[in-house]
Write an enzyme that holds these catalytic residues in place. Structure first.
Site, PDB file in Angstrom:
ATOM      1  N   GLU A 178      -5.833 -39.567 -11.117  1.00 49.43           N
ATOM      2  CA  GLU A 178      -6.512 -38.456 -11.771  1.00 49.43           C
ATOM      3  C   GLU A 178      -5.908 -38.175 -13.145  1.00 49.43           C
ATOM      4  O   GLU A 178      -6.629 -37.873 -14.101  1.00 49.43           O
ATOM      5  CB  GLU A 178      -6.431 -37.200 -10.905  1.00 49.43           C
ATOM      6  CG  GLU A 178      -7.416 -36.109 -11.293  1.00 49.43           C
ATOM      7  CD  GLU A 178      -6.919 -35.172 -12.389  1.00 49.43           C
ATOM      8  OE1 GLU A 178      -7.731 -34.436 -12.963  1.00 49.43           O
ATOM      9  OE2 GLU A 178      -5.701 -35.182 -12.673  1.00 49.43           O
ATOM     10  N   GLU A 179      -4.590 -38.299 -13.233  1.00 52.40           N
ATOM     11  CA  GLU A 179      -3.906 -37.992 -14.492  1.00 52.40           C
ATOM     12  C   GLU A 179      -3.893 -39.179 -15.461  1.00 52.40           C
ATOM     13  O   GLU A 179      -3.441 -39.038 -16.593  1.00 52.40           O
ATOM     14  CB  GLU A 179      -2.460 -37.556 -14.223  1.00 52.40           C
ATOM     15  CG  GLU A 179      -2.311 -36.325 -13.349  1.00 52.40           C
ATOM     16  CD  GLU A 179      -2.697 -35.040 -14.060  1.00 52.40           C
ATOM     17  OE1 GLU A 179      -3.275 -35.115 -15.166  1.00 52.40           O
ATOM     18  OE2 GLU A 179      -2.442 -33.963 -13.496  1.00 52.40           O
TER      19      GLU A 179
ATOM     20  N   HIS B 186       1.702 -29.435 -16.604  1.00 53.70           N
ATOM     21  CA  HIS B 186       2.037 -30.469 -17.590  1.00 53.70           C
ATOM     22  C   HIS B 186       3.219 -30.062 -18.483  1.00 53.70           C
ATOM     23  O   HIS B 186       3.542 -30.788 -19.426  1.00 53.70           O
ATOM     24  CB  HIS B 186       0.824 -30.831 -18.470  1.00 53.70           C
ATOM     25  CG  HIS B 186      -0.275 -31.534 -17.741  1.00 53.70           C
ATOM     26  ND1 HIS B 186      -1.162 -32.390 -18.358  1.00 53.70           N
ATOM     27  CD2 HIS B 186      -0.639 -31.517 -16.437  1.00 53.70           C
ATOM     28  CE1 HIS B 186      -2.022 -32.865 -17.467  1.00 53.70           C
ATOM     29  NE2 HIS B 186      -1.714 -32.334 -16.295  1.00 53.70           N
TER      30      HIS B 186
ATOM     31  N   ASP C  62      -0.973 -38.126  -7.909  1.00 48.10           N
ATOM     32  CA  ASP C  62      -0.243 -38.558  -9.104  1.00 48.10           C
ATOM     33  C   ASP C  62       0.055 -37.362 -10.001  1.00 48.10           C
ATOM     34  O   ASP C  62      -0.603 -36.324  -9.940  1.00 48.10           O
ATOM     35  CB  ASP C  62      -1.028 -39.624  -9.875  1.00 48.10           C
ATOM     36  CG  ASP C  62      -2.405 -39.153 -10.327  1.00 48.10           C
ATOM     37  OD1 ASP C  62      -3.061 -38.409  -9.578  1.00 48.10           O
ATOM     38  OD2 ASP C  62      -2.824 -39.521 -11.443  1.00 48.10           O
TER      39      ASP C  62
ATOM     40  N   GLU D 255      -7.568 -28.150  -7.981  1.00 51.04           N
ATOM     41  CA  GLU D 255      -6.944 -28.025  -9.301  1.00 51.04           C
ATOM     42  C   GLU D 255      -6.463 -26.592  -9.535  1.00 51.04           C
ATOM     43  O   GLU D 255      -7.092 -25.631  -9.082  1.00 51.04           O
ATOM     44  CB  GLU D 255      -7.938 -28.408 -10.405  1.00 51.04           C
ATOM     45  CG  GLU D 255      -8.277 -29.876 -10.465  1.00 51.04           C
ATOM     46  CD  GLU D 255      -7.130 -30.747 -10.957  1.00 51.04           C
ATOM     47  OE1 GLU D 255      -6.113 -30.192 -11.431  1.00 51.04           O
ATOM     48  OE2 GLU D 255      -7.247 -31.969 -10.853  1.00 51.04           O
TER      49      GLU D 255
END
Length: 376
Positions: A133-134, A348, A68, A162
Site C-alpha cells: 500500500e505504501e 509517516h 507494510d 486507514e
C-alpha cells in the site's frame, strides 16, 4: 497489557518496510486460522497479500488494511528505535503504530471476538491485507482486485482501517476519495547558445503559457462532498547547468486530484489538447493511481455514522479529503467503501504514535460495525 496492544506491538516489531511483509501476515493468518477462518495467501511479485474469510454467501463485509510501512528516515532522529514499540505517556510509539498496524491488530481482535460470539453468522466477513500500500501499489490490492474480478468474488461493503480521525477517535468518517492522475511531460526544443536564440528553440519559453493555462484552469466546482479538481506541478527542470545554453528539453511532473465529475481518460485528453493548442512538441506519459470513488447514503454510511457518534460523542464529519487509499481498487468491484481509523496526526513522521486508549477502543468500534451490518 491488552490483547490488541500486545498484537500491535508484535506487528510493529517486524520491520515491514514496503513491500516487505516481514512475517506480519503469517502471524495474523495463524491467529485467524485458529479462530476458524479460511486463509488464502496471494503473492504477486515481491508482494504478500492475505485473504481470510469466515462464513459464506452474502452480504460480504471486508476489512481492508496493509502490513507494510514507510521507511523510518534517520533512526537517530527518533526518541526510541522505530521497530522496538514503546509506550510513553499513554502513546504507543513505533513505525506503523497509526498507519496502520494499530488498525490491523484491532481488525484481527474484532474478528476473533465476532466469530466467537456469532459462529453461525449470516453472510461472509473477511480480512484483506497487502504489503504494497505504501509502495508502488501494483501487486497489492490492485492486483488482488483484478483477480477477484476474474473469479467473480462478491464484495458488498468494505471498511478500510486507514487513520482517518483528526482530533479524537471517530470524529471523521471518510466516504470517498478523489482520483489521482500523474503526468510526466517532456517539452522538446532545440539546444543552442543564448546569444543566438534564432538558431535555437527554448522549450521553457514555449511551455510557460501552456503551463500557466493548465494551472489557472478551474476544472469544476466540486462534487457533493468533494472539493474542486486540482492540478499541481510538483517538479520542473531544464538546462545543462550553464547560464549560456538554451536547453533542449523541459521536464515537468504534475498531478491531478479529481472528483467524480471526471475520469482519467477525459482528463488526459483535455491536457493533451491544451498542449497541442499551444503548438508544443512534447511527449506525455501518464500514471493512473486510481479513479475517484464515493459511497452514497445507505446502510453502510448510516451504520458507521451511528457507531462513530457513540464513540466520539457527536456525529462525525463525513469527508472525501486526503490522498488515496486501497479502497480505490475495491470500489470498482461494486462495493460501498468507508474508512474508519485512529487519529492521523503523526503518520509517516518521526516518532509516529497512536493513543493506547484509542487503540484499545478500536476493536470494540470495528466489532460494533460488523455486528450491526451482519447480524443487526
Amino acid at each position: 497489557m491488552s490483547e490488541v496492544l500486545d498484537l500491535a506491538r508484535e506487528l510493529i516489531a517486524r520491520p515491514s518496510v514496503t513491500p516487505d511483509d516481514a512475517g506480519c501476515q503469517a502471524l495474523l493468518a495463524g491467529r485467524l486460522h485458529r479462530a476458524g477462518f479460511s486463509c488464502e495467501h496471494l503473492r504477486f511479485g515481491e508482494v504478500d497479500n492475505l485473504w481470510a474469510t469466515h462464513g459464506d454467501g452474502g452480504p460480504v463485509l471486508v476489512l481492508l488494511g496493509h502490513t507494510d510501512v514507510v521507511p523510518t528516515g534517520p533512526v537517530e532522529a527518533w526518541s526510541s528505535d522505530p521497530f522496538i514499540p514503546e509506550v510513553r505517556d499513554g502513546m504507543l510509539h513505533g513505525r506503523g503504530a497509526a498507519d496502520m498496524k494499530g488498525s490491523v491488530a484491532a481488525f484481527v481482535v474484532a474478528l476473533e471476538r465476532f466469530v466467537a460470539a456469532h459462529p453461525d453468522h449470516p453472510g461472509t466477513v473477511a480480512l484483506l491485507l497487502t504489503s504494497d500500500e505504501e509502495g508502488d501499489a501494483i501487486d497489492g490490492v490492485r492486483r488482488v482486485a483484478k483477480a477477484f474480478g476474474e473469479r467473480g468474488q462478491r464484495i458488498d461493503w468494505c471498511i478500510t482501517g486507514e487513520p482517518s480521525s483528526t482530533r479524537m477517535l471517530g470524529d471523521l468518517l471518510r466516504v470517498g476519495r478523489r482520483g489521482s492522475l500523474t503526468g510526466t511531460l517532456t517539452v522538446h526544443g532545440v539546444q543552442g547558445h543564448v546569444a543566438y536564440p534564432d538558431k535555437a528553440r527554448n522549450p521553457v519559453h514555449q511551455a510557460l503559457p501552456a503551463l500557466a493555462e493548465l494551472t489557472a484552469r478551474r476544472w469544476d466546482e466540486g462534487y457533493e462532498s468533494f472539493p474542486p479538481t486540482s492540478l499541481q506541478i510538483s517538479n520542473i527542470g531544464a538546462g545543462t547547468g550553464a547560464s549560456n545554453v538554451i536547453p533542449g528539453d523541459l521536464q515537468v511532473l504534475f498531478n491531478l486530484r479529481y472528483n467524480p465529475h471526471w475520469d482519467a481518460a477525459r482528463l488526459e485528453a483535455e491536457c493533451e489538447a491544451l498542449l497541442k493548442r499551444h503548438g508544443l512538441k512534447f511527449d506525455l506519459r501518464w500514471h493512473r493511481s486510481g479513479e475517484p470513488f464515493h459511497t452514497p447514503e445507505g446502510s453502510l454510511r448510516s451504520t458507521a455514522r451511528e457507531v462513530l457518534a457513540s464513540f466520539a460523542g457527536a456525529m462525525p464529519e463525513e469527508s472525501t479529503g486526503g490522498g488515496t487509499s486501497d479502497a480505490r481498487f475495491i470500489a470498482p468491484l461494486g462495493a460501498q467503501c468507508i474508512e474508519v481509523g485512529p487519529v492521523n496526526a503523526s503518520i509517516h513522521q518521526v516518532d509516529e504514535h497512536v493513543s493506547v486508549a484509542d487503540l484499545e477502543a478500536l476493536p470494540d468500534l470495528y466489532l460494533a460495525l460488523i455486528e450491526r451490518l451482519l447480524v443487526r
